[in-house]
Scaffold this active site. Structure first.
Site, PDB file in Angstrom:
ATOM      1  N   GLU A 266       1.131  -1.313   0.185  1.00  0.00           N
ATOM      2  CA  GLU A 266       0.270   0.162  -0.247  1.00  0.00           C
ATOM      3  C   GLU A 266       1.110   1.327  -0.134  1.00  0.00           C
ATOM      4  O   GLU A 266       0.273   2.435   0.662  1.00  0.00           O
ATOM      5  CB  GLU A 266      -0.714  -0.234   1.207  1.00  0.00           C
ATOM      6  N   ASP A 345      -8.369  -8.863   4.590  1.00  0.00           N
ATOM      7  CA  ASP A 345      -8.129  -8.121   5.538  1.00  0.00           C
ATOM      8  C   ASP A 345      -8.942  -7.939   6.696  1.00  0.00           C
ATOM      9  O   ASP A 345     -10.237  -7.052   6.464  1.00  0.00           O
ATOM     10  CB  ASP A 345      -8.029  -6.973   4.688  1.00  0.00           C
ATOM     11  N   GLU A 373     -12.227  -2.024  12.617  1.00  0.00           N
ATOM     12  CA  GLU A 373     -12.779  -1.232  11.243  1.00  0.00           C
ATOM     13  C   GLU A 373     -13.691  -1.929  10.410  1.00  0.00           C
ATOM     14  O   GLU A 373     -13.891  -0.871  10.031  1.00  0.00           O
ATOM     15  CB  GLU A 373     -10.673  -1.438  10.788  1.00  0.00           C
TER      16      GLU A 373
HETATM   17  O1  GCW Z   1      -6.892  -2.707   6.557  1.00  0.00           O
HETATM   18  C1  GCW Z   1      -6.117  -1.894   5.883  1.00  0.00           C
HETATM   19  C2  GCW Z   1      -6.106  -0.596   6.744  1.00  0.00           C
HETATM   20  C3  GCW Z   1      -5.271   0.665   6.795  1.00  0.00           C
HETATM   21  C4  GCW Z   1      -3.600  -0.307   7.119  1.00  0.00           C
HETATM   22  C5  GCW Z   1      -3.568  -1.382   7.054  1.00  0.00           C
HETATM   23  C6  GCW Z   1      -2.804  -1.818   7.250  1.00  0.00           C
HETATM   24  C7  GCW Z   1      -2.510  -0.020   8.452  1.00  0.00           C
HETATM   25  O2  GCW Z   1      -7.234  -0.229   5.933  1.00  0.00           O
HETATM   26  O3  GCW Z   1      -5.472   1.598   7.559  1.00  0.00           O
HETATM   27  O4  GCW Z   1      -2.535   1.165   7.100  1.00  0.00           O
HETATM   28  O5  GCW Z   1      -5.153  -2.182   6.151  1.00  0.00           O
HETATM   29  O6  GCW Z   1      -3.529  -3.584   7.605  1.00  0.00           O
HETATM   30  O7  GCW Z   1      -1.659  -2.022   6.653  1.00  0.00           O
END
Ligand code: GCW
Length: 649
Positions: A266, A345, A373
């Site tokens: 990312e 995720d 989240e």
């Molecule tokens: O779940 C996603 C999140 C990001 C996060 C990423 C990760 C810290 O939306 O905000 O970044 O995973 O785990 O690296």
């Protein structure tokens, strides 16, 4: 802002003794264990004076004996308690502190000094919290206010930090990463001299409570801090810079445990930009900190986040395994790979990450997410402990003496759900996630029922109605959330970016690799051998189960398969009827939880009660949106009516 004491709000015992004697070696008088006993006794037996050793021991005294026994492991303790004397032995000061907390917990739960024995040592050696705090005080995916570590771009140590350390030690947390894995702005300077002193001080505080301090360094630091034109892990100048910097940093920050790194993910920098592997990157750092006993925790959350939704061959679920499996055995022994609990995720339902058990020659850590989240953002009650327990007990079916996740991993981490809100976790009830997480890692044999009971009674006291209601809410909350949100493991039907509330196609035509492929005929992603092949990443026995529609467990069906709405589940229901039923049921459960909560007015303090009422109001509003939008979405697509004729808009 003030802060509550959560489960460490020691209440008065039914005891009228006038003296509590703490007997221990002189060297332990300044220990956190001794101090905790003093704090607790002052509230539990307020009429008593607390003294160190004493010749006088009469009917009016309670005696606590603390000793260190080198034959016990560092974090191991033994307790023999009676109504007049308690003996706590442990392998180290940290072990004693754990023993003291266990003694206090048992005493608080009994409401009096009582007889019991305990022998314990942690089920997991590494028990971490990962804070996603930014240097400017924001928290990525934080739902509990601002950071209490970073205030105005400086690292703060104050009464709250001390309370935090006590709370974490009381549930057995022994490692804390204080900054976000996305290393931004001022946090890029954490390795510079600017932060050295405050990090050293925080480290010292943590050390007193048996907690190692960790930070997320900027992998590109040789460029950002030092001005080199590369961060290539095999470049000699880069290696040299890390070696020198780590010597300085670890020299100053005595209790630094090491680094957590999110690389090539990312947008974060990493070795791949230089044509190097994750092993090259991780090992370079690991060697720089090895002389100081440090470890590198390297995340496996690596995937292509600029995918084309039209491309049906690329499957994000496959990415993590594909990126790391070929590197098994190439990591130094002080490197730990940290994989999320599932391949994608932190969705409410995912299969267990396929790297567990497959990486036979690599230290693995599993990462959970306490910050809610995707699970209601601490506005919805969603007690995640049953999920964590299920995952830890999951059989990977790999050819191992014990194939369960809990025996494969060398440690556990979780994204923290705390912030500077009065109750630490935004929602009073969300603190149960933090509590249950730590306790479960320390003692994997605790049941969900026991964990819910402990937390509820330590937090709210002994009113039976309160205990029964809160337990019922906690124990049912995760299933309710799953019911009214995303069906059968499909995931991602939430609003893009903020990840809150329903948006069935919010992620469908986007770059994140998060699709449900729902159309008028079918829904789900074919990840079997004839689809993306993801199911083949599992050990043969599991690959066979997941890859076969007739064997795949219902709750994961749409994660692994694309099926028509009329497909019949093992439960006997069709997919579409299951979707309608669970959505109506899930919402009804949420309504029931809110009613239970409202019934507690006057039985719990006003602040807590009000906090719960506000959150339940929002949970109900949002759960209704989920129910109606998801039902309507699938009704419109499938054209199939609800068998029970309920209203679908
Ligand atoms: O779940 C996603 C999140 C990001 C996060 C990423 C990760 C810290 O939306 O905000 O970044 O995973 O785990 O690296």
């Amino acid at each position: 802002m003030g802060f509550s004491k959560l489960w460490l709000d020691y209440r008065k015992l039914a005891d009228t003794r006038r003296r509590v004697i703490i007997s221990c070696d002189h060297s332990l008088k300044d220990s956190a264990a001794f101090e905790e006993l003093k704090i607790a006794m002052a509230s539990m037996v307020p009429e008593a004076i607390v003294v160190w050793k004493s010749e006088v021991f009469d009917d009016d005294s309670y005696l606590i004996v603390m000793t260190i026994h080198p034959e016990l492991a560092e974090e191991e303790y033994d307790i023999a308690a009676s109504e007049n004397i308690t003996e706590i032995c442990a392998g180290s000061e940290t072990g004693l502190l754990y023993g003291v907390f266990a003694f206090l917990r048992q005493t608080a739960l009994s409401g009096k000094f009582c007889s019991f024995t305990a022998h314990s040592k942690p089920s997991q050696p590494i028990r971490m919290l990962n804070h996603w705090d930014e240097a400017d005080g924001d928290i990525e995916r934080g739902y509990s206010g601002k950071s209490f570590f970073f205030i105005n771009e400086e690292l703060e140590i104050n009464e709250r930090t001390v309370m935090y350390a006590r709370l974490m030690a009381s549930i057995g947390i022994n490692g804390v990463v204080i900054n976000n894995v996305n290393v931004r702005r001022k946090a890029k300077l954490l390795l510079s001299i600017e932060f050295a002193e405050s990090l050293a001080n925080l480290g010292e505080l943590f050390a007193r409570y048996g907690i190692k301090l960790f930070i997320c360094p900027d992998f590109a630091a040789p460029k950002t801090i030092c001005g080199l034109d590369t961060a290539d892990p095999l470049d000699e100048n880069v290696i040299e810079w890390w070696n020198t910097t780590c010597a300085l940093v670890f020299g100053k920050i005595k209790n630094l445990g090491g680094f957590l790194v999110k690389a090539d993910s990312e947008g974060e920098p990493g070795p791949m930009a230089y044509g190097r592997t994750h092993a090259d990157g991780a090992n370079m750092l690991a060697r720089a900190i090895k002389p100081y006993g440090g470890i590198v925790i390297w995340r496996c959350f690596v995937y292509n986040c600029t995918q084309d939704w039209r491309d049906k061959k690329t499957d994000r679920a496959c990415a993590s395994y594909e990126n790391f499996i070929g590197l098994d055995g190439q990591f130094d022994d002080n490197v730990y790979l940290q994989a999320k609990n599932g391949p994608v995720d932190f969705q409410i339902r995912e299969p267990v990450h396929p790297l567990f058990g497959a990486m036979k020659n690599t230290n693995m850590i599993i990462e959970f997410q306490l910050a809610q989240e995707y699970t209601g953002q601490q506005k919805h009650v969603c007690w995640l402990i049953p999920m964590f327990k299920e995952i830890m007990e999951h059989h990977t079916c790999h050819d191992l003496p014990d194939d369960r996740v809990s025996r494969i991993v060398r440690g556990v981490a979780a994204v923290a759900n705390t912030g500077d809100s009065y109750c630490w976790t935004g929602s009073e009830l969300a603190a149960a996630n933090l509590y249950g997480y730590g306790r479960l890692l320390f003692d994997e044999n605790l049941t969900c029922d026991e964990l819910a009971e402990e937390w509820t009674r330590l937090t709210f006291g002994d009113d039976e109605k309160v205990t029964a209601a809160v337990k019922e809410i906690l124990l049912g909350s995760k299933q309710a959330y799953e019911d009214y949100t995303v069906p059968l493991g499909i995931g991602w039907m939430c609003h893009p970016n903020d990840h809150y509330g329903p948006s069935p196609w919010g992620y469908e035509f986007d770059r994140w690799g998060t699709y449900n492929r729902a159309d008028r005929d079918a829904v789900g992603v074919d990840r079997s051998a004839s689809g993306s092949g993801y199911s083949e990443q599992y050990a043969p026995a599991l690959a066979e189960v997941y890859g076969d529609i007739s064997k795949c467990p219902d709750e994961l069906l749409l994660f692994f398969h694309r099926v028509p709405y009329t497909h019949r589940l093992h439960s006997g229901k069709t997919v579409i009827q299951h979707i309608y039923d669970t959505h109506f049921e899930g919402y009804a459960k949420a309504e029931h939880f809110a009613e239970l909560w409202h019934g507690l007015e006057g039985k719990i303090d006003d602040r807590t009660f009000k906090n719960g009422c506000e959150r339940f109001a929002e949970q109900l509003r949002c759960a209704k949106e989920w129910r109606d939008i998801i039902n309507c979405f699938f009704h419109r697509l499938s054209g199939i009516d609800d068998e029970n004729g309920r209203e679908i808009y």
